[in-house]
Enzyme design. Structure first.
Site, PDB file in Angstrom:
ATOM      1  N   ASP A   9      33.792  68.585  50.660  1.00  0.00           N
ATOM      2  CA  ASP A   9      34.198  68.110  49.346  1.00  0.00           C
ATOM      3  C   ASP A   9      35.569  67.461  49.531  1.00  0.00           C
ATOM      4  O   ASP A   9      36.548  68.149  49.853  1.00  0.00           O
ATOM      5  CB  ASP A   9      34.259  69.295  48.381  1.00  0.00           C
ATOM      6  CG  ASP A   9      34.785  68.942  46.997  1.00  0.00           C
ATOM      7  OD1 ASP A   9      35.328  67.833  46.791  1.00  0.00           O
ATOM      8  OD2 ASP A   9      34.673  69.806  46.105  1.00  0.00           O
ATOM      9  N   VAL A  32      32.295  60.455  43.497  1.00  0.00           N
ATOM     10  CA  VAL A  32      33.595  60.825  44.053  1.00  0.00           C
ATOM     11  C   VAL A  32      34.701  60.636  43.016  1.00  0.00           C
ATOM     12  O   VAL A  32      35.573  61.487  42.855  1.00  0.00           O
ATOM     13  CB  VAL A  32      33.900  59.984  45.319  1.00  0.00           C
ATOM     14  CG1 VAL A  32      35.345  60.129  45.757  1.00  0.00           C
ATOM     15  CG2 VAL A  32      32.963  60.366  46.445  1.00  0.00           C
ATOM     16  N   ASP A  33      34.643  59.532  42.298  1.00  0.00           N
ATOM     17  CA  ASP A  33      35.667  59.213  41.300  1.00  0.00           C
ATOM     18  C   ASP A  33      35.766  60.317  40.247  1.00  0.00           C
ATOM     19  O   ASP A  33      36.857  60.827  39.955  1.00  0.00           O
ATOM     20  CB  ASP A  33      35.328  57.863  40.663  1.00  0.00           C
ATOM     21  CG  ASP A  33      36.433  57.290  39.798  1.00  0.00           C
ATOM     22  OD1 ASP A  33      37.590  57.726  39.914  1.00  0.00           O
ATOM     23  OD2 ASP A  33      36.133  56.371  39.014  1.00  0.00           O
ATOM     24  N   SER A 122      31.415  52.824  48.496  1.00  0.00           N
ATOM     25  CA  SER A 122      30.283  51.991  48.085  1.00  0.00           C
ATOM     26  C   SER A 122      28.917  52.511  48.503  1.00  0.00           C
ATOM     27  O   SER A 122      27.902  51.939  48.125  1.00  0.00           O
ATOM     28  CB  SER A 122      30.433  50.535  48.552  1.00  0.00           C
ATOM     29  OG  SER A 122      31.429  49.867  47.820  1.00  0.00           O
ATOM     30  N   TYR A 126      26.962  52.623  44.217  1.00  0.00           N
ATOM     31  CA  TYR A 126      27.094  51.171  44.393  1.00  0.00           C
ATOM     32  C   TYR A 126      26.055  50.608  45.352  1.00  0.00           C
ATOM     33  O   TYR A 126      25.960  49.403  45.528  1.00  0.00           O
ATOM     34  CB  TYR A 126      28.508  50.810  44.845  1.00  0.00           C
ATOM     35  CG  TYR A 126      29.536  50.805  43.716  1.00  0.00           C
ATOM     36  CD1 TYR A 126      29.297  51.399  42.485  1.00  0.00           C
ATOM     37  CD2 TYR A 126      30.763  50.195  43.892  1.00  0.00           C
ATOM     38  CE1 TYR A 126      30.230  51.393  41.466  1.00  0.00           C
ATOM     39  CE2 TYR A 126      31.719  50.175  42.875  1.00  0.00           C
ATOM     40  CZ  TYR A 126      31.437  50.774  41.663  1.00  0.00           C
ATOM     41  OH  TYR A 126      32.371  50.743  40.658  1.00  0.00           O
TER      42      TYR A 126
END
Length: 170
Positions: A9, A32-33, A122, A126
């Site tokens: 993590d 993640v954001d 990404s 994404y």
């Protein structure tokens, strides 16, 4: 310097900075954001809101990076970068993804950081193919003018870690 590959993590790593695979608004999101914003607490959102917009709703254009404190994270800093959405590779995605790593490392150098951990930028929502994203990450770090004493590729799965290891040749 040989990069480390870990399955972990990202928000728990004890490094000087973690890199956030952010969106252009820098106001949180998924993956993640979202995990970074939740772990860092509301002060991270406030710090991101304080960053100037380059155009309406955009604080960090794709391929660029910004830095904020890490607040409640073990990492003192968060380097936010916006990777490209995968459209098949013909819209400049490789160059933009490489720029994410170079810009993040440039900010780390300016800040005098000794350790940085990257997620698979990404390669999640994404849609960037994981093997190609890992290759660009490794190549960008190898070609960088400067890298910290400790650089970590933090994988979200054993499969992603395998892509990093393949790209590193280990």
């Amino acid at each position: 310097m040989t990069p480390e590959v870990v399955v972990a993590d990202l928000t728990t790593l004890a490094v000087d900075a973690i890199v956030n695979a952010a969106n252009e608004s820098l106001l949180g999101g998924g993956g993640v954001d979202g995990a970074i914003h939740r772990a860092a607490g509301p002060a991270l959102l406030a710090a991101c809101r304080a960053l100037p917009e380059t155009r309406a709703g955009v604080r960090c254009p794709t391929g660029e990076a910004r830095i904020t404190p890490g607040f409640r994270l073990p990492a003192a800093w968060v380097i936010h970068t916006v990777g490209p959405v995968w459209h098949g590779g013909g819209r400049g995605e490789p160059a933009l993804l490489g720029a994410c790593y170079r810009q993040s490392l440039a900010l780390a150098r300016e800040q005098g950081l000794a350790s940085v951990a990257f997620p698979a930028i990404s390669a999640g929502v994404y849609g960037y193919p994981a093997n190609l994203a890992a290759r660009i990450a490794v190549d960008s770090v190898r070609e960088a003018a400067w890298v910290p004493a400790r650089l970590v590729f933090c994988a979200f799965s054993p499969a992603m870690a395998g892509h990093y290891r393949d790209a590193l040749g280990s």
